[in-house]
Motif scaffolding. Structure first.
Motif, PDB file in Angstrom:
ATOM      1  N   SER A  73     -74.209 -29.748  21.314  1.00 36.09           N
ATOM      2  CA  SER A  73     -72.828 -29.338  21.574  1.00 36.09           C
ATOM      3  C   SER A  73     -71.848 -30.103  20.698  1.00 36.09           C
ATOM      4  CB  SER A  73     -72.472 -29.544  23.050  1.00 36.09           C
ATOM      5  OG  SER A  73     -73.184 -28.665  23.862  1.00 36.09           O
ATOM      6  N   LEU A  74     -72.058 -31.411  20.566  1.00 31.95           N
ATOM      7  CA  LEU A  74     -71.129 -32.220  19.771  1.00 31.95           C
ATOM      8  C   LEU A  74     -71.245 -31.931  18.276  1.00 31.95           C
ATOM      9  CD1 LEU A  74     -71.228 -35.652  21.620  1.00 31.95           C
ATOM     10  CD2 LEU A  74     -69.513 -33.839  21.762  1.00 31.95           C
ATOM     11  N   ALA A  75     -72.346 -31.323  17.872  1.00 32.06           N
ATOM     12  CA  ALA A  75     -72.511 -30.958  16.460  1.00 32.06           C
ATOM     13  C   ALA A  75     -72.025 -29.533  16.187  1.00 32.06           C
ATOM     14  CB  ALA A  75     -73.981 -31.099  16.058  1.00 32.06           C
ATOM     15  N   ALA A  76     -71.294 -28.924  17.156  1.00 36.69           N
ATOM     16  CA  ALA A  76     -70.890 -27.524  17.046  1.00 36.69           C
ATOM     17  C   ALA A  76     -70.079 -27.253  15.787  1.00 36.69           C
ATOM     18  CB  ALA A  76     -70.103 -27.109  18.287  1.00 36.69           C
ATOM     19  N   ALA A  77     -69.102 -28.117  15.487  1.00 37.97           N
ATOM     20  CA  ALA A  77     -68.263 -27.882  14.314  1.00 37.97           C
ATOM     21  C   ALA A  77     -69.082 -27.957  13.024  1.00 37.97           C
ATOM     22  CB  ALA A  77     -67.124 -28.907  14.273  1.00 37.97           C
ATOM     23  N   SER A  78     -70.012 -28.914  12.967  1.00 39.29           N
ATOM     24  CA  SER A  78     -70.869 -29.031  11.788  1.00 39.29           C
ATOM     25  C   SER A  78     -71.755 -27.802  11.626  1.00 39.29           C
ATOM     26  CB  SER A  78     -71.735 -30.295  11.909  1.00 39.29           C
ATOM     27  OG  SER A  78     -72.662 -30.385  10.851  1.00 39.29           O
ATOM     28  N   PHE A  79     -72.323 -27.328  12.736  1.00 37.30           N
ATOM     29  CA  PHE A  79     -73.144 -26.123  12.680  1.00 37.30           C
ATOM     30  C   PHE A  79     -72.320 -24.919  12.242  1.00 37.30           C
ATOM     31  CE2 PHE A  79     -76.005 -28.062  16.178  1.00 37.30           C
ATOM     32  CZ  PHE A  79     -76.830 -28.617  15.215  1.00 37.30           C
ATOM     33  N   ALA A  80     -71.064 -24.832  12.727  1.00 36.54           N
ATOM     34  CA  ALA A  80     -70.207 -23.683  12.404  1.00 36.54           C
ATOM     35  C   ALA A  80     -69.914 -23.608  10.919  1.00 36.54           C
ATOM     36  CB  ALA A  80     -68.903 -23.765  13.195  1.00 36.54           C
ATOM     37  N   ARG A  81     -69.886 -24.761  10.243  1.00 42.77           N
ATOM     38  CA  ARG A  81     -69.619 -24.756   8.798  1.00 42.77           C
ATOM     39  C   ARG A  81     -70.813 -24.283   7.993  1.00 42.77           C
ATOM     40  NH1 ARG A  81     -66.750 -29.624  10.043  1.00 42.77           N
ATOM     41  NH2 ARG A  81     -68.608 -30.867   9.655  1.00 42.77           N
ATOM     42  N   ARG A  82     -72.019 -24.386   8.579  1.00 41.79           N
ATOM     43  CA  ARG A  82     -73.229 -24.118   7.795  1.00 41.79           C
ATOM     44  C   ARG A  82     -73.991 -22.871   8.238  1.00 41.79           C
ATOM     45  NH1 ARG A  82     -76.409 -29.584   8.375  1.00 41.79           N
ATOM     46  NH2 ARG A  82     -75.553 -29.408  10.470  1.00 41.79           N
ATOM     47  N   ARG A  83     -73.776 -22.419   9.464  1.00 45.39           N
ATOM     48  CA  ARG A  83     -74.554 -21.300   9.970  1.00 45.39           C
ATOM     49  C   ARG A  83     -73.648 -20.260  10.614  1.00 45.39           C
ATOM     50  NH1 ARG A  83     -77.597 -23.544   7.235  1.00 45.39           N
ATOM     51  NH2 ARG A  83     -79.689 -24.375   7.691  1.00 45.39           N
ATOM     52  N   ARG A  84     -74.061 -19.010  10.529  1.00 38.31           N
ATOM     53  CA  ARG A  84     -73.332 -17.939  11.198  1.00 38.31           C
ATOM     54  C   ARG A  84     -73.495 -18.081  12.713  1.00 38.31           C
ATOM     55  NH1 ARG A  84     -72.402 -13.956   7.155  1.00 38.31           N
ATOM     56  NH2 ARG A  84     -73.778 -14.247   5.352  1.00 38.31           N
ATOM     57  N   GLN A  85     -72.497 -17.578  13.437  1.00 36.37           N
ATOM     58  CA  GLN A  85     -72.526 -17.718  14.898  1.00 36.37           C
ATOM     59  C   GLN A  85     -73.701 -16.957  15.506  1.00 36.37           C
ATOM     60  OE1 GLN A  85     -68.240 -18.441  16.589  1.00 36.37           O
ATOM     61  NE2 GLN A  85     -68.105 -16.753  15.138  1.00 36.37           N
ATOM     62  N   ARG A  86     -74.013 -15.785  14.958  1.00 33.91           N
ATOM     63  CA  ARG A  86     -75.153 -15.040  15.471  1.00 33.91           C
ATOM     64  C   ARG A  86     -76.441 -15.836  15.296  1.00 33.91           C
ATOM     65  NH1 ARG A  86     -77.351  -9.516  12.774  1.00 33.91           N
ATOM     66  NH2 ARG A  86     -77.878 -11.042  11.151  1.00 33.91           N
ATOM     67  N   THR A  87     -76.591 -16.497  14.156  1.00 33.93           N
ATOM     68  CA  THR A  87     -77.792 -17.301  13.903  1.00 33.93           C
ATOM     69  C   THR A  87     -77.917 -18.425  14.912  1.00 33.93           C
ATOM     70  OG1 THR A  87     -77.644 -16.810  11.532  1.00 33.93           O
ATOM     71  CG2 THR A  87     -78.987 -18.708  12.182  1.00 33.93           C
TER      72      THR A  87
END
Length: 475
Positions: free
Chosen positions: A325-339
């Motif tokens: 959860s805390l890595a959400a912003a980092s994930f959002a920069r690198r991966r699509r939301q569907r992925t």
């Protein structure tokens, strides 16, 4: 939506300060939904009730939240977001105090299920509306939702641990006192919150819509709760609930055609991206609260674990959920939301399989850790993108309605998860009920994965950083 109509970004320091009470509000409400799971034995002994009685109190709390979340979202327009947040906190605090001094199950249900449930329904929609209005841009909004979703997820996942510590160290009543103290802290922190938009005193609440929607949801979940005792009653309640919900949707369509403001605009249900996102939210919370109740009941009733022992075992889920959860912003920069959503469902389903397999291979306490860790990580991975996707599918003028609908769907998932898992456990707890409940939750996870697979790919990760989320489509 053109950028000229977007609200101006708030200074980082102001936004950061605003995020603290919003995240704490989500934390305490999610904590309330799961911390009672480790108090099942203590409460039932102290109040002279049964496991099913405690399960009913937990499920009713989650159900009342779901039933009144949409009206709560609509009331933000009339009374203002910050004001309604504070009113909700006050009602919730009264419920927490009543629960702490409850002499029997009836007063516990009044305080925890009714007052705290209604208070949560009033305060949660403003949390997500304020986050949407105060944070603009896909990544900034994902970061805000990441913090709030992490607080909610950790509240749900850490509820058993914190509740177990308080119950074992003091008593189960002190856990409700802890919630009341958190409410006081949030009220103090919210003094600096400023509503980004003025309230509209002319806004009216669709009372018939409130009655129909609440009655339909309550009948539906009550039918599930009755399944283990009387299948005819179960069927009657579920059919009745479905008919009332059909009447509700007919009512809102007629109200819209007549030019009146319905409780829920039918237009919100015509957005394919939002609808799929809502399905994934519902199933995510169904799996989180359903697995929490299932494992907690199994540990206490079958394995004989104490409240603190049960809570410690759940630490693995808390760690996994907090990390993703805390890595959400980092994930959002690198991966699509569907992925992210699809990956989250896959990891969670694998976690359920690991949890069932290891627990049956060995009686050691460590056997719960790998599966719970995977379940927590998978759920944390997809909570934020699902919320961001749904909220960003609509413009600022519709945030009150979509926030209420989104939270209602999520809390309906929580109540369904607890009701379904509890019904299966009550019917067959010792002879394989644990595995049966987890398998059913895994089956719902497959449905969530199928819904996520139908989401559009969306824009390239990072493309919208610093820009506003589109009004119609994934953020």
């Amino acid at each position: 939506m053109s950028q000229s109509t977007d609200p101006p970004p708030r200074p980082p320091a102001d936004a950061g300060r605003a995020l603290v009470p919003l995240a704490l509000a989500q934390f305490v409400c999610s904590f309330a939904g799961s911390n009672m799971n480790v108090m099942i034995t203590d409460i039932s002994h102290d109040l002279g009730t049964t496991v099913h009685g405690v399960q009913s109190a937990i499920t009713l709390f989650l159900l009342i939240m779901a039933a009144f979340m949409i009206p709560g979202g609509k009331l933000t327009e009339r009374h203002g977001r910050v004001r309604l947040l504070r009113i909700g906190l006050g009602v919730y605090g009264v419920g927490a105090v009543l629960s702490a001094v409850a002499p029997g199950l009836g007063v516990l249900i009044l305080g925890n299920s009714v007052f705290a449930g209604i208070g949560t329904a009033l305060l949660i929609p403003p949390v997500y509306i304020l986050a949407t209005l105060l944070f603009t841009g896909t990544v900034a909004r994902a970061r805000a939702f990441g913090v709030i979703s992490a607080a909610g997820g950790v509240g749900a996942a850490a509820g058993p641990l914190i509740g177990g510590l308080i119950t074992s160290g003091i008593s189960w009543r002190a856990a409700f006192g802890f919630q009341a103290l958190i409410v006081v802290l949030i009220l103090a922190l919210s003094r600096r919150l400023v509503d980004p938009e003025p309230a509209d005193p002319r806004s009216r609440l669709d009372l018939l819509g409130v009655v129909l929607s609440a009655a339909g949801l309550i009948l539906l979940v009550s039918g599930i709760l009755a399944a283990g005792r009387n299948w005819w009653v179960c069927l009657g309640l579920m059919v009745g609930g479905a008919l009332v919900l059909v009447a509700f949707f007919g009512h809102v369509r007629r109200a819209e055609r007549a030019g009146r403001a319905p409780l829920l605009s039918p237009a919100l249900l015509r957005n394919r991206v939002s609808n799929l996102g809502l399905v994934t939210q519902n199933i995510q919370w169904m799996m989180l609260l359903g697995s929490s109740f299932t494992v907690s009941a199994y540990l206490q009733v079958v394995r004989g674990y104490s409240a603190i022992g049960t809570g410690v075992i759940f630490t693995a889920a808390t760690v996994g959920l907090l990390a993703s959860s805390l890595a959400a912003a980092s994930f959002a920069r690198r991966r699509r939301q569907r992925t992210l959503i699809m990956t989250g469902f896959c990891v969670t389903i694998v976690g359920i399989g690991v949890l069932i397999g290891l627990v049956y291979l060995t009686s050691k306490a460590w056997a719960f850790a790998p599966g719970l860790l995977l379940i927590g990580f998978g759920l944390g991975l997809m909570l934020t993108p699902s919320v961001n996707l749904v909220q960003s599918a609509f413009g600022e003028s519709e945030q009150g309605e979509i926030s209420g609908l989104s939270r209602s769907v999520s809390n309906l998932g929580s109540s369904l998860g607890t009701a379904i898992a509890g019904t299966i456990l009550a019917a067959n707890l010792v002879r394989g009920g644990y595995a049966a409940a987890m398998i059913v939750l895994g089956g719902f996870g497959l449905l969530g994965l199928a819904a996520a697979a139908r989401l559009p790919a969306g824009e390239r990760p990072g493309a919208a950083e610093g820009a506003s989320a589109p009004a119609h489509g994934p953020g």
